[in-house]
Design a protein around this motif. Structure first.
Motif, PDB file in Angstrom:
ATOM      1  N   THR A  46      49.490  36.355 -17.147  1.00 23.95           N
ATOM      2  CA  THR A  46      48.938  37.314 -16.878  1.00 23.95           C
ATOM      3  C   THR A  46      47.345  37.805 -17.176  1.00 23.95           C
ATOM      4  OG1 THR A  46      51.309  37.644 -17.407  1.00 23.95           O
ATOM      5  CG2 THR A  46      50.362  39.693 -18.129  1.00 23.95           C
ATOM      6  N   LYS A  47      46.688  38.459 -16.906  1.00 18.55           N
ATOM      7  CA  LYS A  47      45.861  39.358 -17.711  1.00 18.55           C
ATOM      8  C   LYS A  47      45.279  40.767 -17.651  1.00 18.55           C
ATOM      9  CE  LYS A  47      44.789  36.281 -14.374  1.00 18.55           C
ATOM     10  NZ  LYS A  47      45.387  35.212 -14.620  1.00 18.55           N
ATOM     11  N   VAL A  48      43.744  40.968 -18.921  1.00 20.37           N
ATOM     12  CA  VAL A  48      44.115  41.887 -19.207  1.00 20.37           C
ATOM     13  C   VAL A  48      42.803  42.864 -18.777  1.00 20.37           C
ATOM     14  CG1 VAL A  48      42.861  42.929 -21.439  1.00 20.37           C
ATOM     15  CG2 VAL A  48      44.645  40.942 -21.212  1.00 20.37           C
ATOM     16  N   GLY A  49      43.510  43.469 -18.165  1.00 23.03           N
ATOM     17  CA  GLY A  49      41.779  44.307 -17.575  1.00 23.03           C
ATOM     18  C   GLY A  49      41.205  45.599 -18.061  1.00 23.03           C
ATOM     19  N   CYS A  50      41.743  46.459 -19.161  1.00 23.91           N
ATOM     20  CA  CYS A  50      41.807  47.548 -19.523  1.00 23.91           C
ATOM     21  C   CYS A  50      41.296  48.040 -21.114  1.00 23.91           C
ATOM     22  CB  CYS A  50      42.316  48.294 -18.991  1.00 23.91           C
ATOM     23  SG  CYS A  50      43.473  48.740 -19.494  1.00 23.91           S
ATOM     24  N   ASP A  51      41.599  48.649 -21.858  1.00 24.35           N
ATOM     25  CA  ASP A  51      41.561  48.556 -23.540  1.00 24.35           C
ATOM     26  C   ASP A  51      42.755  49.828 -23.693  1.00 24.35           C
ATOM     27  OD1 ASP A  51      40.727  50.669 -23.156  1.00 24.35           O
ATOM     28  OD2 ASP A  51      39.154  51.186 -25.239  1.00 24.35           O
ATOM     29  N   GLY A 108      46.256  50.322 -21.735  1.00 21.69           N
ATOM     30  CA  GLY A 108      47.364  50.629 -20.202  1.00 21.69           C
ATOM     31  C   GLY A 108      46.443  52.040 -19.333  1.00 21.69           C
ATOM     32  N   GLU A 109      45.695  51.454 -18.835  1.00 25.53           N
ATOM     33  CA  GLU A 109      45.369  52.022 -17.774  1.00 25.53           C
ATOM     34  C   GLU A 109      44.831  51.362 -16.202  1.00 25.53           C
ATOM     35  OE1 GLU A 109      43.530  54.852 -17.774  1.00 25.53           O
ATOM     36  OE2 GLU A 109      43.385  55.557 -20.154  1.00 25.53           O
ATOM     37  N   CYS A 110      45.795  50.146 -15.939  1.00 32.99           N
ATOM     38  CA  CYS A 110      45.123  49.297 -15.239  1.00 32.99           C
ATOM     39  C   CYS A 110      46.087  48.660 -14.875  1.00 32.99           C
ATOM     40  CB  CYS A 110      43.880  48.335 -15.354  1.00 32.99           C
ATOM     41  SG  CYS A 110      45.165  47.007 -16.808  1.00 32.99           S
ATOM     42  N   GLY A 111      47.418  48.673 -15.816  1.00 33.79           N
ATOM     43  CA  GLY A 111      48.616  47.409 -15.252  1.00 33.79           C
ATOM     44  C   GLY A 111      48.355  45.828 -14.797  1.00 33.79           C
ATOM     45  N   ALA A 112      47.013  45.154 -14.965  1.00 34.49           N
ATOM     46  CA  ALA A 112      47.312  44.164 -15.216  1.00 34.49           C
ATOM     47  C   ALA A 112      48.033  42.981 -15.571  1.00 34.49           C
ATOM     48  CB  ALA A 112      45.470  43.451 -15.177  1.00 34.49           C
ATOM     49  N   CYS A 113      48.328  44.237 -17.398  1.00 35.07           N
ATOM     50  CA  CYS A 113      49.199  43.163 -17.890  1.00 35.07           C
ATOM     51  C   CYS A 113      50.804  42.772 -17.472  1.00 35.07           C
ATOM     52  CB  CYS A 113      48.684  43.510 -19.045  1.00 35.07           C
ATOM     53  SG  CYS A 113      48.946  45.125 -19.574  1.00 35.07           S
ATOM     54  N   THR A 114      51.059  43.883 -17.016  1.00 37.46           N
ATOM     55  CA  THR A 114      52.378  44.069 -16.591  1.00 37.46           C
ATOM     56  C   THR A 114      52.935  42.721 -16.766  1.00 37.46           C
ATOM     57  OG1 THR A 114      51.475  46.016 -15.286  1.00 37.46           O
ATOM     58  CG2 THR A 114      53.840  45.676 -15.263  1.00 37.46           C
ATOM     59  N   ARG A 168      56.370  46.682 -18.124  1.00 37.35           N
ATOM     60  CA  ARG A 168      56.169  46.798 -19.009  1.00 37.35           C
ATOM     61  C   ARG A 168      55.304  46.348 -19.013  1.00 37.35           C
ATOM     62  NH1 ARG A 168      59.256  47.588 -24.404  1.00 37.35           N
ATOM     63  NH2 ARG A 168      57.920  48.317 -26.091  1.00 37.35           N
ATOM     64  N   HIS A 169      53.725  47.212 -19.795  1.00 36.69           N
ATOM     65  CA  HIS A 169      52.621  46.629 -20.039  1.00 36.69           C
ATOM     66  C   HIS A 169      52.114  45.457 -21.906  1.00 36.69           C
ATOM     67  CE1 HIS A 169      51.683  51.156 -18.422  1.00 36.69           C
ATOM     68  NE2 HIS A 169      50.810  49.444 -17.654  1.00 36.69           N
ATOM     69  N   ALA A 170      52.274  44.873 -21.166  1.00 37.07           N
ATOM     70  CA  ALA A 170      52.103  43.160 -22.215  1.00 37.07           C
ATOM     71  C   ALA A 170      50.732  43.769 -22.889  1.00 37.07           C
ATOM     72  CB  ALA A 170      52.285  41.769 -21.996  1.00 37.07           C
ATOM     73  N   CYS A 171      49.780  44.829 -23.338  1.00 40.19           N
ATOM     74  CA  CYS A 171      48.513  45.019 -23.743  1.00 40.19           C
ATOM     75  C   CYS A 171      49.264  46.355 -24.802  1.00 40.19           C
ATOM     76  CB  CYS A 171      47.304  45.176 -22.585  1.00 40.19           C
ATOM     77  SG  CYS A 171      47.519  46.370 -21.851  1.00 40.19           S
ATOM     78  N   LEU A 172      50.306  46.923 -24.446  1.00 36.11           N
ATOM     79  CA  LEU A 172      50.300  47.558 -25.530  1.00 36.11           C
ATOM     80  C   LEU A 172      51.612  47.305 -26.468  1.00 36.11           C
ATOM     81  CD1 LEU A 172      49.598  51.011 -23.309  1.00 36.11           C
ATOM     82  CD2 LEU A 172      48.639  49.692 -24.902  1.00 36.11           C
TER      83      LEU A 172
HETATM   84  S1  FES Z   1      45.409  45.718 -19.298  1.00 38.37           S
HETATM   85 FE1  FES Z   1      45.597  47.313 -18.186  1.00 38.37          FE
HETATM   86  S2  FES Z   1      47.377  47.858 -18.383  1.00 38.37           S
HETATM   87 FE2  FES Z   1      47.526  46.557 -20.080  1.00 38.37          FE
END
Ligand code: FES
Ligand SMILES: Cc1cc2nc3c(=O)[nH]c(=O)nc-3n(C[C@H](O)[C@H](O)[C@H](O)COP(=O)(O)OP(=O)(O)OC[C@H]3O[C@@H](n4cnc5c(N)ncnc54)[C@H](O)[C@@H]3O)c2cc1C
Ligand code: SF4
Ligand code: FES
Lengths: 327, 162
Positions: free
Chosen positions: B38-43, B45-51, B59-63
């Motif tokens: 699972t990756k982190v691409g933004c600060d 909810g914007e990018c979906g890398a963490c889905t 679900r976004h794991a970053c939020l």
């Molecule tokens: S890291 Fe970009 S939406 Fe979660």
């Protein structure tokens, strides 16, 4: 991890327990999907000491019949609302607006309550801590001036939730639970026209449910928004319309807006078009009335003049579409 | 620092961990569980890398706070392989060039997995709509749509053969 404040998290299982935790906690915030709040916490805009996670409160989820109207729990996720056959049938604009919020993943866990209690938005506010620091912050958070209107002491950050205008045109009421008990008020009453402080609710009031009345069920309605990327973005302008036609005449017309003012609101003066047929002149008048009541400021990358033009054009288009569809 | 007990399943395995109340699910997965797919691409909810998938839904794991997942089932891209063999979706993204740099791929695949669970036979519009929260800077998306179709074709060919 170090970018999140050191908050404590509670997971209540009833609305009453959530309200109690709120009253007893230090710097609390209700947390639903977190698609707005956690972003703001990560950017240092919000600094809660306590999170009250609503995802375990079952009485706040689900859609049920309420005497020919509907009750939608405050923590119901947007996808459920968008895909619900009964919402689509009775309150089309509400289902459409819920389906237009953010992207599909956000709608899978972002909630109705979070959408209605969304913070207002601005180019100078929805930025990282270092971005805002390098700009000396702004009036809404930690700063002295408004970069949008530097001579005044007002904040023009725009309310940018999609669902509120759709609920407004169907005359929704909200059930709020707070330290002083429970009350039910028209949705419009929870908002005020102030970007700094756009919620007129009491601190700690929890949105338990939204009620849609039987009286507006089945009246044709629709919602549309303008946005930068069609896939995911917040509205630059959003319009909901409810229109009933009787023969050649318009017998009922209600219009509400979002994203063009610090609060979602009804458009005044629509009654002038009721009891008459809708011709091009009337449509132009509706467009112009909408434009004068929309007061977008430079709070998005897109210019205010464009948002004002587009909101009028969208309203004209929707009114015409609903009228023609019943011809 | 406030900490809580977190009991959940990650990729089918039951776990109990004591985690900080302010820990994000993505940090829990990467740093505590050690599942770095699972990756982190933004600060946020914007990018979906963490889905990821939580109780069957994307679900976004970053939020998401880790403690909000108490009692839930979390699935990451690591859950898809079977005995060292990639799933049809993973293979399709690889073979149809739905992955270039690969950074968006775990999120794309998990969003596609969530899509196929409720719409097993999606058309182009379904795929475009349901992957709209996932951003890719490399592929131009066409190859991603082809990859999802290829995975569906492989799965139905296999089912027909059985
Ligand atoms: S890291 Fe970009 S939406 Fe979660
Ligand atoms: C990339 C991106 C794009 C987005 N695009 C859009 C868009 O196009 N349109 C749009 O409308 N939104 C958009 N959003 C914002 C957000 O996803 C939605 O508005 C969502 O509905 C918020 O719900 P939530 O449950 O995640 O709220 P949370 O983030 O959990 O909460 C938001 C606020 O509401 C309060 N709150 C939550 N539930 C309650 C309750 N029951 N009672 C009282 N207060 C409550 C919280 O304390 C917080 O202040 C976007 C977000 C992102 C990250
Ligand atoms: S409108 Fe002004 S005060 Fe309000 S958020 Fe924007 S810059 Fe800040
Ligand atoms: S493959 Fe590089 S971001 Fe998608």
């Amino acid at each position: 991890m170090e970018y999140l404040p050191n908050f404590k998290t509670h997971r209540p299982s009833t609305a009453a327990e959530a309200v109690k935790f709120f009253a007893e906690s230090d710097e609390p915030r209700y947390l639903a999907g977190g698609t707005d709040l956690v972003v703001n916490v990560r950017r240092g805009i919000e600094t809660p000491q306590t999170m009250i996670d609503l995802t375990g409160v079952e009485e706040m989820t689900g859609i049920s019949d309420a005497g020919g109207g509907l009750r939608i729990g405050g923590a119901t996720v947007l996808r459920e609302i968008a895909e619900s056959p009964i919402v689509r049938e009775r309150y089309a604009a509400v289902a459409e607006a819920a389906g237009e919020v953010a992207g599909p993943t956000h709608r899978d866990y972002g909630t109705l309550g979070g959408n209605l209690f969304l913070d207002t938005r601005c180019l100078y506010y929805n930025q990282s801590e270092w971005w805002r620091a390098s700009n000396d912050y702004c009036l809404k958070k930690a700063g002295e001036v408004c970069h949008v209107a530097p001579s005044g002491k007002r904040c023009f950050a725009a309310f940018s939730g999609d669902v509120a205008p759709a609920l407004l045109v169907h005359e929704a009421e909200v059930e709020l639970a707070g330290p002083g008990g429970t009350r039910r008020v028209p949705l419009q009453d929870i908002y005020r026209n102030d970007g700094l402080d756009h919620l007129a609710t009491q601190p700690g009031e929890l949105l338990v449910a939204v009620y849609l009345p039987a009286s507006t069920a089945g009246i044709p309605s629709t919602y549309v928004k303008s946005r930068v990327r069609g896939s995911i973005d917040f509205p630059l302008a959003g319009v909901a319309v409810r229109l009933q036609r009787d023969g050649a005449d318009v017998s009922d017309l209600v219009v509400a807006l979002t994203a063009v003012n610090p609060y979602p609101h009804f458009v005044k003066g629509m009654d002038a078009h009721v009891g008459k047929p809708l011709d091009d002149e009337a449509l132009d008048a509706i467009r112009d009335t909408v434009r004068t009541q929309a007061k977008p400021m430079q709070t998005t990358t897109v210019a205010p003049w464009y948002r004002r033009r587009v909101v009028g054009a969208l309203a004209r288009r929707l009114v015409s579409k609903l009228y023609e569809a019943q011809g | 620092m406030s900490k809580s007990m977190l009991s959940l399943t990650v990729n089918g395995r039951t776990r109990d961990d004591v985690v900080p109340d302010n820990m994000l699910l993505v940090d829990y997965l990467r740093e505590v569980v050690g599942a770095t797919g699972t990756k982190v691409g933004c600060d946020g909810g914007e990018c979906g890398a963490c889905t990821v998938i939580v109780d069957g839904k994307a679900r976004h794991a970053c939020l998401t706070l880790a403690v909000s997942c108490n009692g839930k089932a979390v699935e990451t891209v690591e859950s898809l392989e079977r005995n060292g063999r990639m799933s049809a979706l993973q293979r399709a993204f690889n073979e149809k060039l739905g992955a270039q740099c690969g950074f968006c791929t775990p999120g794309m695949i998990m969003a596609s997995e969530a899509l196929l669970r409720h719409t097993p036979n999606p058309n182009d519009d379904d795929i475009r709509r349901e992957l709209a929260a996932n951003i890719c800077r490399c592929t131009g998306y066409v190859k991603i749509i082809e990859s999802v179709h290829a995975a569906v074709a492989e799965t139905s060919a296999k089912e027909a053969a059985e």
